[in-house]
Design an enzyme around this catalytic site. Structure first.
Site, PDB file in Angstrom:
ATOM      1  N   PHE A 130       3.607 -45.198  20.203  1.00  0.00           N
ATOM      2  CA  PHE A 130       4.803 -46.046  20.137  1.00  0.00           C
ATOM      3  C   PHE A 130       5.996 -45.322  19.520  1.00  0.00           C
ATOM      4  O   PHE A 130       6.915 -45.952  19.012  1.00  0.00           O
ATOM      5  CB  PHE A 130       4.503 -47.347  19.380  1.00  0.00           C
TER       6      PHE A 130
ATOM      7  N   GLY B 257      -2.547 -44.379  25.732  1.00  0.00           N
ATOM      8  CA  GLY B 257      -2.928 -45.701  26.193  1.00  0.00           C
ATOM      9  C   GLY B 257      -2.227 -46.095  27.470  1.00  0.00           C
ATOM     10  O   GLY B 257      -2.631 -47.030  28.147  1.00  0.00           O
TER      11      GLY B 257
ATOM     12  N   LYS C 175      10.325 -44.647  37.612  1.00  0.00           N
ATOM     13  CA  LYS C 175      11.276 -44.944  36.521  1.00  0.00           C
ATOM     14  C   LYS C 175      10.624 -45.097  35.145  1.00  0.00           C
ATOM     15  O   LYS C 175      11.300 -44.935  34.136  1.00  0.00           O
ATOM     16  CB  LYS C 175      12.045 -46.220  36.852  1.00  0.00           C
TER      17      LYS C 175
ATOM     18  N   GLU D 257       8.440 -48.999  27.900  1.00  0.00           N
ATOM     19  CA  GLU D 257       9.233 -49.679  26.881  1.00  0.00           C
ATOM     20  C   GLU D 257       9.976 -50.904  27.377  1.00  0.00           C
ATOM     21  O   GLU D 257      10.328 -51.779  26.586  1.00  0.00           O
ATOM     22  CB  GLU D 257      10.222 -48.665  26.267  1.00  0.00           C
TER      23      GLU D 257
END
Lengths: 163, 349, 753
Positions: free
Chosen positions: C250, C478, C713, C717
């Protein structure tokens, strides 16, 4: 002072000397028995990544002293599959993408197996979500986890009915 | 974690002797104690492991109609005991709304009673905390205290007791059975936990070596089975401590409340029995006006200890809701989301 | 040869071939069996355990450490402090390039934030190292910390995010606002948030002379290797980083952090392999976080509901010693058409670890404020929030005037709204209740995230047995790189995915670039695609020049690669297998490399973004202030979807982060000490399973010929954007209460009865 400990781990009896009573079941598995499938996410009982079955019940292995569990029967993620044959919950997690990074997955799977033995949730998704809430997943794979558990619950219920 | 001696007594008497030594503490499941030890909050020299003691893991029906729950009965086992859940639904609901399934499988009845506050300043050994270290001060005062006590707090401590289980227990007059150096004694649960006053470090009425061996529910507790609920407001749907909770139990006959029991959680250093509110309800019709009056009575003495004035109003509303739910009748099965306002039908039951 | 290479997937389900297919994860079996080895699962012979001691003050100096007490504890081998540590080759505070962040590796006794590492205890057991660290009992010379958005002096940061200008102005804001028929002004606050990947940062470091072997989770192994190389004065080739599986990243594993370097130093100090794993509470400081923001939105519309101005100003904070500024206001650059748009930022310095990239940095914080303000503006002019968004639909990127490379947002709105049933939404709040009397509200938000590309390289080979190899140092945190990239590799090599050995996850492979910015699949994927094309071209060259090949002379007509064979493009009855071509040429293997990089011309000519529309339903018990999201629908257009199965998971995960942003996540900092009082997973709330309702994800078909050759693309997020605002707007619609401080708390909804 060392303590003699005997555990059954994934079906095999393990006798050993524990030189330190501070060792948790989690650290015993990971650092001394090299069973690293069980994960440490928080070490404080707040994430569920370390879930294992002790005497058939799911618990957080981070909050359990190994020495206090002398004589216990322990099942970890390493003991769930039969060789190449995955446990139905494992196969369902793959089929439903019940994980992304996979770090919480051993705990989720052990928790799901423990939950089914508790037989409290049945095939009610709301109950499954509640009963699986002791296992955090930061990737957010909850939908796949619930679908995986539901599939196994449903197919086992069907098998029982046809048996 | 500080090194400790590990002692595994064979009998209760051995346990009491071993635990009466300074620096000794009992170990049951350890779901709270190990957490505290890992955080450096608790640094015992000796752990007296009682989990191997025999006979403390039974649920017994006594001749006088009382129910005796052994201190080593696991929270999940108690909640899932069908007879227990039928007789004491609010207690089962409270148990199932606490912690996670994994923790409930491990945690014991005795351990649940003796869990420590979740005050972040208590949990942080570098903060000042009168409860952890007598006379050191209270960093929760003037700190981040949005979730702290609104009842029974003192300038020395504004912590709350985190148990869900204890809330309906205290409402239903549970008795704690204790083995100590001078033998067996018993105590109403309401007298087990102490308000902080001038000595927050004295959290309970227990003496060194005292071992809780059982919790007893009097026969009268099951008279409320038809109208008993536990309700808990929390910041996640599950796996979170109560912001405020309430247990309400009513005995309704001929359209009147013959007897009412009410206790609040998350508001004080102990599970908070609201006797004034019970008095208001006794003899009243189970209607909104009575519930509202009871809620006012329950929170009469409440005052904010920090940024938590909202908890007083929230507690009033939970009281009204819990009473409303209890009056409507105990559901046949514990809802999918135990003790949650989102459990189906929980709003206007 | 990396030890991690997946040649086959024992449990995958496949319905055709490769790209676009919903294969299950090729690393799935390893993960469900507990056999996927994360960094902390390694245990080389002779390994010792290192545990960090951290500061409990936020600013000052370490005055004393009881090293003797720690060393006196049984099992403790050594204690590394600022006075006893290996020398580093360079000062860790020197920024050798813009992607180097300052770190605390015991270079001094200065304390910059709470939870900063101040010592490392190395011991024979984890238990001994942990207690040794507790025995250090530090004493401090403390200074008053600067805490919160209002601390310190406010200044204009030089840049925000990665080199973005702190202020962007298009058109005349003041004129736009003055001309508006209606205006709103609203201020929103977002809290500090912590990545909290389930896997704590961990490192196992082993020195062998001047070579160094490292197991550690990394979203950018080659960049991490360069950082280690400069700090320890090594050539990068002497360092091997192994990171086949990240337990979540992340953004927090994008840059090597201080604790990871401390693990390497500890191993050097004691001359043995060392494992160092952060405790959960230690992740609230040295490994980055999302900075808090206060955002003021001013908007004006004309009589038809068209924007005359959007002014988005954000205040944020950085650390006292380094620079990263959450680019929250940039969220207003692209989504809505307006003749005047301004984004501006200001900042202060506080005593915290440096904030860093956290899933959708800038977009997430900016989106919840922008989408809330859009909702408020729509209300102000009495329009349905979807109709209002469509009225202000940007046909070109408003701040630059560039055309979009592709933009299927209208289709996202339509399909998402239809699936959700948005048309039945009453305009006014507090109109809907469910059967049990709970208030019900519906809200929406627009999602967007730039389609980025970085740099990557891959090596492809075809072996004499007709199988393929693809090598790239890619990262699977992940998102599914082991699977999606293997699918691209298989298509690039003209092979079934089971015939391709996909090697990844170590730093000695070709540089797979950065797993960040939602750009990894696009960047690594294009490198793989190009490497595949290059090796096929070499193979074709062999065949078409060989008189003995049925493809001889096909050079001008061209060949196609499929199922392990080359065929003449103009006559597919003429073909030859890879194996036969290589056998005749007497080659064991043929290989080639390919790169993935942004196309500068396309970048100049087009605005490139993924888009989406998120719809949320919440139920609110307004008497008790309790909120629960009851369903969500997200429709996203993100170019080509390599694996719909994995993409769905990524988008769902993002939507859950959005839910969490709106309702749960917040680090609580003590105003007096600068310490985070909920530095754990018990009180820092991320959603549990019971918080997450059934969610629908739709992916809208979108063909983008400009973003890159594969038309990808990225989806990592975008899911968080739009979703946070949708939930917040649904809470307003349910209750009529507009909460502008996130996460929304119980007390804000305890309205008078």
């Amino acid at each position: 002072m060392t303590h003699s400990i005997s555990l059954t781990v994934n079906g095999a009896r393990r006798d050993f000397q524990l030189d330190d009573p501070r060792v948790t079941l989690l650290d015993l598995l990971r650092e001394r028995l090299q069973l690293t499938g069980t994960k440490k996410g928080c070490d404080r009982g707040q994430c569920g990544a370390c879930t294992i079955l002790v005497d058939g019940k799911r618990i957080n292995s981070c909050l359990a002293l190994a020495i206090s569990h002398d004589g216990a029967d322990i099942l970890t993620i390493e003991g769930v599959a039969r060789g190449d044959q995955l446990h139905p919950v494992q196969a369902a997690f793959i089929a439903h993408d019940g994980f992304q990074c996979g770090f919480c997955t051993p705990g989720q799977i052990m928790s799901a197996i423990g939950m089914m033995r508790e037989a409290q949730a049945g095939d009610d998704p709301e109950r499954i979500r509640e009963c699986m809430s002791g296992n955090l997943c930061r990737c957010g794979a909850y939908a796949g986890i619930v679908d995986a558990v539901l599939e196994v619950q449903t197919s086992e219920a069907n098998q029982r009915r046809s048996a | 974690m500080k090194p400790f001696d590990y002692v595994r007594p064979a009998t209760i008497a051995e346990a009491v002797t071993a635990a009466a030594q300074p620096g000794a503490t009992y170990l049951a499941a350890g779901t709270n104690l190990l957490d505290l030890m890992k955080g450096g909050v608790s640094r015992p020299d000796r752990l007296v492991d009682v989990t191997h003691l025999q006979g403390l893991d039974k649920i017994e029906h006594l001749a006088d109609g009382a129910l005796r729950i052994g201190a080593l009965v696991r929270n999940a086992d108690l909640a899932h005991d069908a007879a227990f859940a039928k007789a004491h639904p609010a207690i089962a609901e409270a148990l199932l709304s606490g912690a996670s399934a994994q923790l409930r499988n491990a945690a014991t009845v005795g351990g649940n009673l003796l869990q420590r506050t979740r005050c972040a300043y208590f949990y942080d050994p570098t903060s000042r905390c009168n409860r952890r270290e007598a006379g050191s001060g209270c960093d929760a005062r003037g700190g981040e205290n949005r979730l702290h006590a609104v009842l029974g707090w003192s300038e020395n401590c504004i912590a709350t007791h985190p148990s869900d289980f204890c809330v309906p227990l205290v409402a239903l007059d549970a008795i704690v059975e204790i083995e100590g150096k001078s033998g067996r004694r018993e105590l109403p649960l309401d007298e087990l936990h102490r308000l902080p006053g001038a000595a927050p470090q004295r959290e309970t009425a227990l003496e060194p070596g005292d071992l809780i061996v059982a919790v007893r529910l009097p026969a009268t507790a099951r008279d409320f089975a038809g109208h008993a609920r536990y309700l808990k407001v929390r910041e996640r749907t599950s796996y979170a401590f109560a912001v405020v909770s309430a247990a309400a139990a009513l005995r309704i006959e001929n359209g009147k409340i013959r007897e009412a029991r009410l206790a609040l959680g998350g508001v004080a250093a102990k599970p908070w029995r609201a006797r004034a509110a019970e008095a208001v309800l006794k003899g009243a019709a189970p209607e909104p006006s009575a519930f509202s009056e009871a809620a006012q009575a329950a929170l009469t003495d409440a005052k904010p200890s920090g940024d938590n004035a909202f908890k007083i109003e929230l507690a009033r509303r939970i009281v009204v809701r819990a009473l409303t739910l209890a009056a409507a009748g105990t559901p046949a099965r514990i809802p999918a989301l135990p003790a949650s306002p989102f459990a189906s039908g929980a709003l206007h039951a | 040869m990396p030890e991690i290479s997946l040649t086959s997937a024992p449990a995958h389900i496949r319905h055709g071939s490769n790209i676009g297919q919903p294969l299950t994860r090729r690393d799935g079996v390893l993960k469900v069996k507990g056999q996927a080895a994360y960094a902390a699962d390694h245990h080389p012979p002779g390994m010792l355990f290192a545990v960090i001691a951290v500061s409990s003050i936020a600013r000052g100096r370490v005055a004393a450490l009881d090293v003797a007490a720690a060393k006196g504890h049984k099992g403790v081998v050594d204690v590394m402090t600022s006075k006893h540590r290996p020398e580093l080759a360079i000062d860790p505070d020197i920024k050798t390039n813009p992607f180097v962040f300052r770190m605390e590796v015991l270079q001094s006794d200065e304390i910059r934030y709470a939870n900063q590492p101040i010592a490392v205890v190395i011991a024979e057991t984890l238990e001994a190292a942990t207690e040794g660290a507790a025995l250090l009992a530090p004493r401090y010379d403390a200074l008053a910390p600067r805490v919160g958005l209002d601390a310190g002096e406010t200044f204009a940061p030089p840049v925000v995010g990665v080199g973005n200008p702190a202020e962007v102005q298009h058109g005349d804001i003041d004129a736009g606002l003055a001309a508006a028929a209606k205006r709103i002004e609203a201020t929103y606050e977002t809290p500090p948030q912590y990545h909290n990947a389930m896997e704590p940062h961990a490192i196992v470091a082993s020195w062998d002379g001047d070579t160094l072997s490292i197991d550690t989770p990394s979203q950018a192994m080659v960049m991490a290797r360069a950082r280690v190389a400069e700090l320890f004065g090594l050539v990068p080739e002497k360092i091997r980083i192994c990171s086949p599986f990240l337990g979540g990243g992340f953004g927090s594993k994008g840059f090597l952090t201080g604790p990871q370097i401390l693990g390497v130093m500890a191993a050097k100090l004691v001359g043995k392999p060392v494992k160092l794993v952060l405790r959960r509470e230690q992740m609230y400081g040295p490994v980055g976080h999302r900075a808090p923001t206060r955002q003021r939105l001013r908007m004006g519309i004309d009589a038809e509901g068209r924007f005359t101005a959007i002014d988005h100003h954000a205040k944020t904070v950085s650390s006292s010693y380094d620079d990263f500024y959450e680019p929250a206001a940039d969220a207003s650059h692209t989504l809505y058409a307006s003749p005047a748009i301004r984004s501006s930022h200001e900042a202060a310095r506080v005593d915290t670890g440096t904030p860093l990239f956290m899933r959708a940095p800038g977009e997430a914080t900016g989106s919840i404020a922008l989408e809330s303000a859009i909702d408020e503006m729509a209300l102000a002019c009495g329009m349905d929030p979807l109709a209002f968004r469509l009225t202000n639909y940007a046909e070109v990127e408003p701040t630059t005037g560039k055309p979009f490379s592709s933009k299927a947002l209208r289709a996202c709105y339509e399909q998402g709204a239809a699936r959700f049933g948005w048309a039945k939404r009453p305009l006014a709040p507090r109109q809907m209740r469910d059967d049990s009397g709970l208030l019900v509200g519906w809200g929406m938000g627009t999602a967007t995230f730039p389609a980025l590309m970085f740099q990557a390289e891959a090596r492809a080979a075809i072996r004499r047995d007709g199988t393929g190899v693809m090598e790239i140092g890619a990262h699977d945190m992940g998102q599914g790189a082991w699977t999606a990239l293997a699918q691209i590799a298989a298509d690039g090599l003209g092979l079934d995915v089971d015939r391709v050995e996909f090697r990844s996850g170590t730093s000695d492979l070709p540089d797979g670039g950065i797993a960040g910015g939602s750009a990894h699949t696009a960047t690594a994927g294009n490198a793989i695609h190009n490497a595949g094309a290059a090796v096929i071209a070499r193979l074709a060259d062999l065949a078409t020049r060989d008189e003995r090949s049925p493809l001889f002379g096909a050079g001008n007509a061209g060949v196609v690669a499929r199922d392990g064979k080359l065929f003449r493009r103009d006559d597919e009855s003429r073909g030859e297998s890879y194996a036969d071509i290589l056998a005749r040429a007497g080659l064991a293997e043929i290989d080639a490399r390919g790169t993935g990089a942004p196309n500068p011309t396309a970048q100049t000519d087009y605005a490139m973004h993924a888009h989406g529309a998120v719809f949320a339903e919440v139920k609110v018990d307004s008497e008790l202030g309790q909120i629960r999201v009851s369903r969500m629908v997200g429709a996203f257009a993100a170019g080509r979807i390599i694996n719909p199965h994995l993409v769905r998971s990524q988008l769902l995960g993002g939507m859950i982060w959005g839910l969490s942003f709106a309702l749960h996540e917040e680090a609580i900092t003590d105003r007096r000490t600068g310490r985070i009082m909920n530095a754990d997973l018990g009180e820092y709330h991320i959603p549990v399973n019971a918080d997450v309702p059934p969610m629908d994800v739709l992916t809208v078909e979108e063909h983008d010929p400009h973003v890159n050759a594969l038309g990808i693309k990225g989806v990592g997020e975008i899911g968080i954007t739009g979703s946070a605002g949708a939930v917040a707007n649904a809470v307003w619609h349910a209750t009529g209460v507009r909460v502008r401080r996130f996460p929304i708390r119980i007390e804000e909804l305890l309205t008078p009865l």
